[in-house]
Write an enzyme that holds these catalytic residues in place. Sequence first.
Site, PDB file in Angstrom:
ATOM      1  N   VAL A  46       0.841  -1.194   0.000  1.00 24.87           N
ATOM      2  CA  VAL A  46       0.000   0.000   0.000  1.00 24.87           C
ATOM      3  C   VAL A  46       0.883   1.253   0.000  1.00 24.87           C
ATOM      4  O   VAL A  46       0.575   2.237  -0.678  1.00 24.87           O
ATOM      5  CB  VAL A  46      -0.968   0.021   1.216  1.00 24.87           C
ATOM      6  N   CYS A  47       1.981   1.202   0.716  1.00 22.73           N
ATOM      7  CA  CYS A  47       2.861   2.369   0.871  1.00 22.73           C
ATOM      8  C   CYS A  47       3.285   2.997  -0.464  1.00 22.73           C
ATOM      9  O   CYS A  47       3.169   4.217  -0.620  1.00 22.73           O
ATOM     10  CB  CYS A  47       4.082   2.014   1.712  1.00 22.73           C
ATOM     11  N   PRO A  48       3.762   2.211  -1.436  1.00 21.66           N
ATOM     12  CA  PRO A  48       4.190   2.864  -2.680  1.00 21.66           C
ATOM     13  C   PRO A  48       3.035   3.529  -3.426  1.00 21.66           C
ATOM     14  O   PRO A  48       3.242   4.534  -4.106  1.00 21.66           O
ATOM     15  CB  PRO A  48       4.826   1.744  -3.502  1.00 21.66           C
TER      16      PRO A  48
END
Length: 187
Positions: A46-48
């Site tokens: 999810v972070c990228p």
Amino acid sequence: MALINTTIKPFTAEAYKGGKFLTVTDADVAGKWAIFFFYPADFTFVCPTELEDLADHYAEFQKLGVEIYSVSTDTHFSHKAWHDSSPAIGKIEYTMLGDPSGLVTNNFDAMRPGVGLADRATFLVDPDGVIQFTETTSEGIGRNAAELLRKVKAAQYVRSHPGEVCPAKWEEGEATLAPSLDLVGKI
């Protein structure tokens, strides 16, 4: 701990930005609007998507005088490796703070107890170093840079227009409210 309307604590962190390593401190934030965008870890899922979304809106934040600092408990070296290897992260022009000691993450009360990773948390800091907005979501819920941009505009409007507030879903140029005895029970 409630952090709204509190001043950010002193910090020093190594960072990666624009192909270079640099040191960032709380003094670098003074006198400017800043977003501290905490995320759990580099090389994740999810972070990228969130960091790329911020990168896609970075020019709009810059026009508002807002600097973005993404923060994880990874090192600045890891940030560089991720930047060099991921097309999504390769778009990033804002500062990526490394926080392996957890100092910055703990200062913002965004550390997951016993895990050593940051929560998915966002903080808007005004030019006086005061936290005006905070949001924390669970691991699987990504944030939206366009909504964050809207909230920044609302915070900046309220700061420059004492006595006015922005209602739900307020967009730049729309009507605001002036809280008063006359409005009680009429909204």
